[in-house]
Design a protein around this motif. Structure first.
Motif, short mmCIF file in Angstrom:
data_model
loop_
_atom_site.label_atom_id
_atom_site.label_comp_id
_atom_site.label_asym_id
_atom_site.label_seq_id
_atom_site.Cartn_x
_atom_site.Cartn_y
_atom_site.Cartn_z
N THR A 1 5.33 13.46 11.40
CA THR A 1 5.37 12.45 12.45
C THR A 1 6.81 11.98 12.65
N SER A 2 7.04 11.24 13.74
CA SER A 2 8.36 10.69 14.01
C SER A 2 8.39 9.21 13.68
N SER A 3 9.58 8.68 13.42
CA SER A 3 9.70 7.27 13.07
C SER A 3 10.75 6.58 13.93
N TRP A 4 10.53 5.30 14.20
CA TRP A 4 11.53 4.52 14.94
C TRP A 4 12.78 4.27 14.09
N PRO B 1 21.72 19.53 26.94
CA PRO B 1 21.27 18.47 26.05
C PRO B 1 22.03 18.45 24.72
N PHE B 2 22.07 17.29 24.10
CA PHE B 2 22.55 17.17 22.73
C PHE B 2 21.35 17.20 21.79
N ILE B 3 21.47 17.96 20.71
CA ILE B 3 20.48 17.96 19.64
C ILE B 3 21.13 17.33 18.43
N MET B 4 20.46 16.35 17.84
CA MET B 4 21.03 15.60 16.72
C MET B 4 19.99 15.46 15.61
N GLY B 5 20.43 15.67 14.39
CA GLY B 5 19.55 15.49 13.24
C GLY B 5 20.29 14.80 12.12
N ARG B 6 19.53 14.22 11.20
CA ARG B 6 20.16 13.58 10.04
C ARG B 6 19.28 13.73 8.81
N GLY B 7 19.93 13.89 7.66
CA GLY B 7 19.21 13.95 6.41
C GLY B 7 19.01 12.56 5.84
N ASP B 8 17.94 12.39 5.10
CA ASP B 8 17.64 11.08 4.51
C ASP B 8 16.75 11.31 3.29
N THR B 9 17.31 11.04 2.12
CA THR B 9 16.55 11.29 0.88
C THR B 9 15.36 10.36 0.72
N ARG C 1 25.43 6.10 25.94
CA ARG C 1 24.58 5.92 27.12
C ARG C 1 23.63 7.10 27.37
N LEU C 2 23.68 8.10 26.51
CA LEU C 2 22.77 9.23 26.68
C LEU C 2 21.32 8.78 26.51
N LYS C 3 20.45 9.29 27.34
CA LYS C 3 19.02 8.99 27.22
C LYS C 3 18.36 10.00 26.28
N VAL C 4 17.58 9.50 25.34
CA VAL C 4 16.83 10.34 24.42
C VAL C 4 15.55 10.79 25.12
N ILE C 5 15.32 12.09 25.14
CA ILE C 5 14.13 12.65 25.80
C ILE C 5 12.94 12.67 24.84
N ARG C 6 13.17 13.13 23.62
CA ARG C 6 12.08 13.16 22.64
C ARG C 6 12.67 13.33 21.25
N GLN C 7 11.82 13.11 20.27
CA GLN C 7 12.19 13.36 18.88
C GLN C 7 11.02 14.04 18.19
N TRP C 8 11.31 14.74 17.11
CA TRP C 8 10.25 15.45 16.39
C TRP C 8 10.67 15.60 14.93
N VAL D 1 9.49 23.01 -6.29
CA VAL D 1 10.00 22.62 -4.98
C VAL D 1 9.17 21.46 -4.46
N TYR D 2 9.72 20.78 -3.46
CA TYR D 2 8.96 19.76 -2.74
C TYR D 2 9.42 19.79 -1.29
N SER D 3 8.60 19.29 -0.39
CA SER D 3 8.93 19.31 1.03
C SER D 3 9.17 17.90 1.55
N ARG D 4 10.33 17.74 2.19
CA ARG D 4 10.74 16.43 2.69
C ARG D 4 10.87 16.47 4.22
N ARG D 5 10.39 15.43 4.86
CA ARG D 5 10.47 15.36 6.31
C ARG D 5 11.93 15.31 6.77
N HIS D 6 12.21 16.02 7.86
CA HIS D 6 13.53 16.00 8.49
C HIS D 6 13.33 15.80 9.98
N GLN D 7 14.03 14.83 10.54
CA GLN D 7 13.81 14.47 11.94
C GLN D 7 15.00 14.84 12.83
N ILE D 8 14.69 15.13 14.08
CA ILE D 8 15.67 15.57 15.07
C ILE D 8 15.34 14.90 16.40
#
Length: 383
Positions: free
Chosen positions: A276-279, A259-267, A298-305, A222-229
Motif C-alpha cells: 500500500t501507499s502512505s501519506w 515525468p519525474f520518478i522519485m523513490g526513497r529508502g526507509d528502514t 511546484r510539480l504535480k504528483v500524479i500517483r504513488q505506488w 531474507v526479509y521483504s521491506r516496502r519501498h515507495q515511489i
C-alpha cells in the motif's frame, strides 16, 4: 500445463525470465516458469528501473558492469526488436558529508580499476551538470555516463518474447503450494493447477522468496521491506542524469517522456509484504526534494505506488544451490537491485545450475555466508 520439466523457475519477474532465457540459450529445452500473476507484476513492474555501475563493493561493480554491457546489446542477444528504452543519461550521486565524499573518492578508484568510467566531481561541477540542484547541500559528487534507466515493462516484454521464441512455458496465475523432495534432493513442485516433476527448481520469487523457501524446508535469511515511489506530471526536459543521494535515501530521475520518478529508502518501512501507499512517504519525499531541488516544488504528483525490496543483512544477493536440498537454487535477496542485475543473474545462475564455471566468482554470495564469522562487507551504496 506440463507435468515434467528439466527446470522449474518460481517467479516470472525479470530475474526468473533472465535465468530461464539463459538456460534455454545454453541448450536446456524443457523449462517452465511459474508466476502467480503475470510476468513483471511483482517488484519488476514496481521498480524505478535504474541501472548503475557506481558501487562501493567490487562484486556489485562487476555484476552491474556485466548487466550494462548486456542491456546495451539486448536486442542482438535476445534476437528481437523490442525497444527497452535504455536511456543512458548517467547517474549523478551526491555526497552530503566530507566523510561520504572521501568514501566516494575510494569508490571511484575501485570503479576505475574495474574498467568503469566514473569520475569524481566537485560540488560546482555537479551544479554545472544539474543547474537546478542546490549545490550548497552537497560536498562532492560522482558521475558515470553509461549509467541510466530502462522501461521495466518493455524489458519484461523483451525477455518474455525471447522466452516464447525459445520454447519456454510461462504459466501465469499459477501458485506454488508445495515443493517435493526425496533423499535430500528436490523432485518437483505442486501448484494449484497440478504437479510438475523436475530435478531443478529455482527460487526467483522476489518479495516472496522466503515463503517459497519455507515450502522446501529451507531457512532463508531474507526479509521483504516496502519501498515507495511516486511519479509527477510530464514537463519539459530538465535533467538527463539520475540524481541519487545515499545520505538522503533518495533518487530522482526524469524519464524521456517528461515525468519525474522519485523513490526513497526507509528502514522503518513495514516488512509484512504490504504494498500500500502512505501519506508519510509523500510528505517526506516532498520535503527532501524541495531541499535539494527547490525548482521542482511546484510539480504535480500524479500517483504513488509501492513494491518490495527483498533484503539481506549485507545488501548483496544470494546466488546458490542450497546445501540441504540438492537441485533447489536461490536467486534472491537483491536488496532493491534485482532489476539492474538481472542479466548477470541469468548468466551466473545458468552456469551454476549447469555445472559451468561462472564468469564472475560468486562463491562469496552463497547462502552459507550468513552462518560464518567472516561476512561480506556491507554495501552502503543503497537507497
Amino acid at each position: 500445463m506440463k507435468r515434467t520439466a528439466d527446470a522449474v523457475i518460481i517467479g516470472g519477474g525479470i530475474s526468473g525470465l533472465s535465468i530461464a532465457v539463459h538456460l534455454a540459450q545454453k541448450g536446456v529445452r524443457n523449462i517452465v516458469i511459474l508466476e502467480k500473476r503475470f510476468p513483471g507484476s511483482g517488484a519488476t513492474g514496481r521498480c524505478g528501473a535504474g541501472i548503475r555501475m557506481q558501487w562501493g563493493v567490487e562484486l556489485n561493480c562487476l555484476l552491474s558492469k556485466f548487466s550494462v554491457d548486456y542491456f546495451e546489446h539486448i536486442n542482438d542477444i535476445l534476437k528481437n526488436d523490442v525497444d527497452v528504452e535504455f536511456w543512458q543519461g548517467g547517474y549523478l550521486i551526491g555526497a552530503k558529508t566530507k566523510e561520504e565524499a572521501a568514501q566516494f573518492k575510494a569508490n571511484v578508484s575501485l570503479q576505475n580499476r574495474l574498467g568503469i568510467d566514473s569520475v569524481y566531481l566537485s560540488a560546482k561541477e555537479a551544479g554545472d551538470m544539474m543547474p537546478h540542484l542546490d549545490t550548497s547541500k552537497i560536498k562532492a559528487a560522482t558521475f558515470c555516463g553509461r549509467d541510466g534507466h530502462l522501461n521495466p515493462f518493455r524489458t519484461v516484454q523483451a525477455f518474455a518474447r525471447a522466452a516464447a521464441d525459445l520454447g519456454i512455458d510461462i504459466e501465469k496465475y499459477t501458485t506454488v503450494t508445495d515443493i517435493f523432495s526425496e533423499s535430500g534432493r528436490v523432485t518437483g513442485v505442486r501448484t494449484d493447477k497440478g504437479d510438475i516433476l523436475a530435478p531443478v527448481v529455482v527460487n526467483a520469487a522476489g518479495g516472496w522468496a522466503k515463503a517459497v523457501a519455507d515450502l522446501a524446508g529451507v531457512e532463508l535469511p531474507v526479509y521483504s521491506r516496502r519501498h515507495q515511489i511516486l511519479v509527477t506530471e510530464p514537463v519539459e526536459p530538465l535533467q538527463s542524469a539520475m540524481f541519487m543521494g545515499f545520505a538522503w535515501n533518495i533518487y530522482i530521475q526524469q524519464v524521456p517522456h517528461g515525468p519525474f520518478i522519485m523513490g526513497r529508502g526507509d528502514t522503518s518501512e513495514p516488512t509484512d509484504l504490504r504494498m500500500t501507499s502512505s501519506w508519510q512517504f509523500l510528505e517526506q519525499m516532498s520535503q527532501t526534494v524541495m531541499t535539494l531541488m527547490p525548482s521542482l516544488s511546484r510539480l504535480k504528483v500524479i500517483r504513488q505506488w509501492a513494491g518490495l525490496y527483498n533484503m539481506t543483512a549485507d545488501a548483496q544477493p544470494i546466488y546458490a544451490e542450497t546445501p540441504e536440498l540438492q537441485g533447489f537454487y536461490l536467486a534472491c535477496g537483491f536488496s532493491g537491485h534485482g532489476f539492474m542485475l538481472a542479466p548477470a543473474t541469468g548468466q551466473l545462475m545458468s552456469q551454476l545450475i549447469l555445472g559451468e564455471t561462472p564468469d564472475i566468482d560468486i562463491s562469496s554470495l552463497h547462502i552459507d555466508r550468513f552462518k560464518g564469522e567472516t561476512p561480506l562487507p556491507q554495501e552502503s551504496s543503497v537507497v
